[in-house]
Design a protein around this motif. Sequence first.
Motif, mmCIF file in Angstrom:
data_model
loop_
_atom_site.group_PDB
_atom_site.id
_atom_site.type_symbol
_atom_site.label_atom_id
_atom_site.label_comp_id
_atom_site.label_asym_id
_atom_site.label_seq_id
_atom_site.Cartn_x
_atom_site.Cartn_y
_atom_site.Cartn_z
ATOM 1 N N GLN A 24 0.851 -1.201 0.000
ATOM 2 C CA GLN A 24 0.000 0.000 0.000
ATOM 3 C C GLN A 24 0.883 1.247 0.000
ATOM 4 O O GLN A 24 0.525 2.271 -0.607
ATOM 5 C CB GLN A 24 -0.966 -0.018 1.191
ATOM 6 N N ASP A 71 4.499 9.696 -15.458
ATOM 7 C CA ASP A 71 4.391 11.133 -15.175
ATOM 8 C C ASP A 71 3.179 11.770 -15.857
ATOM 9 O O ASP A 71 2.499 12.600 -15.275
ATOM 10 C CB ASP A 71 5.665 11.871 -15.628
ATOM 11 N N PRO A 74 -2.236 9.193 -15.943
ATOM 12 C CA PRO A 74 -2.992 9.280 -14.676
ATOM 13 C C PRO A 74 -3.444 7.909 -14.214
ATOM 14 O O PRO A 74 -4.603 7.528 -14.379
ATOM 15 C CB PRO A 74 -4.171 10.165 -15.040
ATOM 16 N N VAL A 76 -3.584 4.486 -11.512
ATOM 17 C CA VAL A 76 -3.524 3.922 -10.161
ATOM 18 C C VAL A 76 -3.079 2.474 -10.301
ATOM 19 O O VAL A 76 -3.617 1.734 -11.133
ATOM 20 C CB VAL A 76 -4.902 3.985 -9.454
ATOM 21 N N TRP A 80 -1.098 -7.065 -6.043
ATOM 22 C CA TRP A 80 -1.758 -8.159 -5.324
ATOM 23 C C TRP A 80 -0.764 -9.304 -5.125
ATOM 24 O O TRP A 80 -0.197 -9.809 -6.092
ATOM 25 C CB TRP A 80 -2.965 -8.654 -6.124
ATOM 26 N N VAL A 105 -5.202 0.816 -13.221
ATOM 27 C CA VAL A 105 -6.472 1.487 -13.512
ATOM 28 C C VAL A 105 -6.178 2.819 -14.190
ATOM 29 O O VAL A 105 -5.365 3.605 -13.703
ATOM 30 C CB VAL A 105 -7.275 1.708 -12.211
ATOM 31 N N PRO A 107 -8.164 6.206 -16.490
ATOM 32 C CA PRO A 107 -9.476 6.843 -16.631
ATOM 33 C C PRO A 107 -10.307 6.226 -17.748
ATOM 34 O O PRO A 107 -9.822 6.054 -18.871
ATOM 35 C CB PRO A 107 -9.141 8.301 -16.969
ATOM 36 N N ARG A 110 -11.272 -0.295 -18.483
ATOM 37 C CA ARG A 110 -11.350 -1.430 -17.582
ATOM 38 C C ARG A 110 -10.004 -1.582 -16.890
ATOM 39 O O ARG A 110 -8.966 -1.256 -17.469
ATOM 40 C CB ARG A 110 -11.611 -2.739 -18.360
ATOM 41 N N PRO A 111 -9.960 -2.095 -15.673
ATOM 42 C CA PRO A 111 -8.671 -2.378 -15.041
ATOM 43 C C PRO A 111 -7.871 -3.358 -15.899
ATOM 44 O O PRO A 111 -8.439 -4.308 -16.450
ATOM 45 C CB PRO A 111 -9.049 -3.031 -13.711
ATOM 46 N N PHE B 98 -8.037 -2.282 2.691
ATOM 47 C CA PHE B 98 -7.648 -3.398 1.822
ATOM 48 C C PHE B 98 -8.088 -3.159 0.386
ATOM 49 O O PHE B 98 -8.868 -2.242 0.104
ATOM 50 C CB PHE B 98 -8.212 -4.722 2.361
ATOM 51 N N TYR B 99 -7.558 -3.974 -0.522
ATOM 52 C CA TYR B 99 -7.885 -3.901 -1.939
ATOM 53 C C TYR B 99 -9.036 -4.870 -2.253
ATOM 54 O O TYR B 99 -9.149 -5.932 -1.637
ATOM 55 C CB TYR B 99 -6.683 -4.295 -2.796
ATOM 56 N N THR B 100 -9.837 -4.500 -3.236
ATOM 57 C CA THR B 100 -10.948 -5.347 -3.670
ATOM 58 C C THR B 100 -11.023 -5.402 -5.190
ATOM 59 O O THR B 100 -10.792 -4.388 -5.853
ATOM 60 C CB THR B 100 -12.295 -4.793 -3.150
ATOM 61 N N LEU B 101 -11.335 -6.556 -5.697
ATOM 62 C CA LEU B 101 -11.728 -6.717 -7.100
ATOM 63 C C LEU B 101 -13.048 -7.477 -7.120
ATOM 64 O O LEU B 101 -13.273 -8.364 -6.286
ATOM 65 C CB LEU B 101 -10.685 -7.520 -7.889
ATOM 66 N N ILE B 113 -13.390 -8.602 -14.642
ATOM 67 C CA ILE B 113 -12.799 -8.312 -13.334
ATOM 68 C C ILE B 113 -12.705 -6.800 -13.154
ATOM 69 O O ILE B 113 -11.759 -6.157 -13.598
ATOM 70 C CB ILE B 113 -11.450 -9.028 -13.167
ATOM 71 N N ALA B 114 -13.714 -6.249 -12.506
ATOM 72 C CA ALA B 114 -13.833 -4.806 -12.294
ATOM 73 C C ALA B 114 -15.032 -4.556 -11.383
ATOM 74 O O ALA B 114 -15.962 -5.364 -11.360
ATOM 75 C CB ALA B 114 -14.040 -4.094 -13.628
ATOM 76 N N SER B 116 -11.771 -2.146 -9.579
ATOM 77 C CA SER B 116 -10.748 -2.236 -8.542
ATOM 78 C C SER B 116 -11.028 -1.143 -7.516
ATOM 79 O O SER B 116 -11.199 0.027 -7.878
ATOM 80 C CB SER B 116 -9.362 -2.026 -9.172
ATOM 81 N N THR B 118 -10.499 0.340 -3.200
ATOM 82 C CA THR B 118 -9.872 0.275 -1.887
ATOM 83 C C THR B 118 -10.987 0.473 -0.866
ATOM 84 O O THR B 118 -11.791 1.400 -0.997
ATOM 85 C CB THR B 118 -8.792 1.357 -1.742
ATOM 86 N N ASP B 140 -11.001 2.945 -7.407
ATOM 87 C CA ASP B 140 -9.690 3.444 -7.872
ATOM 88 C C ASP B 140 -9.846 4.327 -9.106
ATOM 89 O O ASP B 140 -9.073 5.264 -9.304
ATOM 90 C CB ASP B 140 -8.771 2.266 -8.197
ATOM 91 N N GLN B 141 -10.842 4.016 -9.904
ATOM 92 C CA GLN B 141 -11.090 4.768 -11.141
ATOM 93 C C GLN B 141 -11.184 6.278 -10.865
ATOM 94 O O GLN B 141 -10.714 7.087 -11.656
ATOM 95 C CB GLN B 141 -12.400 4.245 -11.750
ATOM 96 N N PHE B 143 -9.636 8.004 -8.825
ATOM 97 C CA PHE B 143 -8.370 8.631 -8.452
ATOM 98 C C PHE B 143 -7.399 8.721 -9.622
ATOM 99 O O PHE B 143 -6.235 9.051 -9.445
ATOM 100 C CB PHE B 143 -7.746 7.882 -7.261
ATOM 101 N N THR B 144 -7.875 8.373 -10.794
ATOM 102 C CA THR B 144 -7.029 8.494 -11.990
ATOM 103 C C THR B 144 -7.263 9.874 -12.597
ATOM 104 O O THR B 144 -8.046 10.056 -13.508
ATOM 105 C CB THR B 144 -7.391 7.401 -13.019
ATOM 106 N N GLN B 145 -6.570 10.840 -12.030
ATOM 107 C CA GLN B 145 -6.684 12.223 -12.510
ATOM 108 C C GLN B 145 -5.551 12.506 -13.493
ATOM 109 O O GLN B 145 -4.420 12.101 -13.247
ATOM 110 C CB GLN B 145 -6.554 13.195 -11.331
ATOM 111 N N PRO B 146 -5.837 13.227 -14.554
ATOM 112 C CA PRO B 146 -4.755 13.652 -15.441
ATOM 113 C C PRO B 146 -3.625 14.290 -14.643
ATOM 114 O O PRO B 146 -3.879 15.078 -13.735
ATOM 115 C CB PRO B 146 -5.433 14.663 -16.379
ATOM 116 N N GLY B 147 -2.363 13.935 -14.967
ATOM 117 C CA GLY B 147 -1.190 14.330 -14.156
ATOM 118 C C GLY B 147 -0.796 15.797 -14.396
ATOM 119 O O GLY B 147 -1.163 16.393 -15.389
#
Lengths: 147, 147, 147
Positions: A24, A71, A74, A76, A80, A105, A107, A110-111, B98-101, B113-114, B116, B118, B140-141, B143-147
């Motif tokens: 983590q 960089d 974006p 995550v 596992w 993951v 934007p 699918r993961p 913890f993590y989850t799928l 499988i989706a 993902s 926390t 998690d999706q 938190f995927t912000q453009p960097g």
Amino acid sequence: MTTSTSSRTDLYVEVLQFYARQMQLLDGGAFEAYAETFTEDGEFRHTPGRPAAVTRPGIVRDLHEFNRRFDNDPVVRRHWFNMIDLNPTDDGMIESTFYTLVVTVRPGARPDIAPSCTVHDLLSRQNGTLLVRSRRVEHDQLFTQPG
Amino acid sequence: MTTSTSSRTDLYVEVLQFYARQMQLLDGGAFEAYAETFTEDGEFRHTPGRPAAVTRPGIVRDLHEFNRRFDNDPVVRRHWFNMIDLNPTDDGMIESTFYTLVVTVRPGARPDIAPSCTVHDLLSRQNGTLLVRSRRVEHDQLFTQPG
Amino acid sequence: MTTSTSSRTDLYVEVLQFYARQMQLLDGGAFEAYAETFTEDGEFRHTPGRPAAVTRPGIVRDLHEFNRRFDNDPVVRRHWFNMIDLNPTDDGMIESTFYTLVVTVRPGARPDIAPSCTVHDLLSRQNGTLLVRSRRVEHDQLFTQPG
């Protein structure tokens, strides 16, 4: 239950908790804190063909360099670990062999679940604290040889 | 081994067993039994933008409503938890992160499988029984912000 | 902590370690060693519609036959077990119900993660050693019936 059984039970659970916190930290970008889960002279070999990162500052440098690829991505990532097989060695260390999947993951997508790896850790206890002496990540992909 | 180590070991394993049984209940459609794994005043926040379900009857109602989407969808769902990090709090509760799928199986298709996620649980022991005081699922999706 | 709690903790961890070693043996192609993790009269029912393999020699034969499909397929397979629910039975055995995913890696391809299964084990202790008395693998796909 013998002391020996209890000790093995305690160790196994300690490793589960250690890996959860450790990964983590890595997935959260806390590279310094991740490096501190290795011994001072720790070795981390995470990618085939790439030399091992050694010592905590070396591991931090390597992670910053390796993660530069994300960089402008974006992303995550979630590591596992599963099917952890522990074997204490004669010199008081612990060999740990386990399976790994990396969940990525992005934007609107699918993961992505890849690569599948087998990891070989050598764990060491120093002043009561569990640390990684060496970690070698083997990519299953490399073992898919034509039969 | 100190009592403290044993207790932490026992707790970690109790949580593993608790989660296994709890999620097999949920995946099996036993919403009432799932709700009983929460405290009477339990909170369950499983989807971003959707208000928390509160109290056991509230959780049951919410699950029936949420799962209506699968009424004409012959689906099997499996919740996978992993990388469980436990932290006892000062007031005798246990934070669990913890993590989850979620594995979703439909006729004739590959498993999907989706997402993902926390998950942040606050666990409480009442009359010797472990219960969820609150569960917050972060996708998690988001938190995927453009960097 | 009561002895009973300790025993249950020890058993749960023993099962985690047992499954890790057992499945690393299977995934490594060590069919004889895998068969030895079953009782002498062990039963292994891994594929719907295929009769159970019985006894250790029967399990070895069945695995060689089943794996012939991979003879010209340079594949690496990894069995992932999770969400393990243990229930001791009145006659001293242990029922174990858990989720499984099989990760299949082929040259130049993304890992394929399928099928999703639920496994029902009956575990037995003989001369201190944990063994599988029977293993029945249910494919989740078969339970996706039109609603």
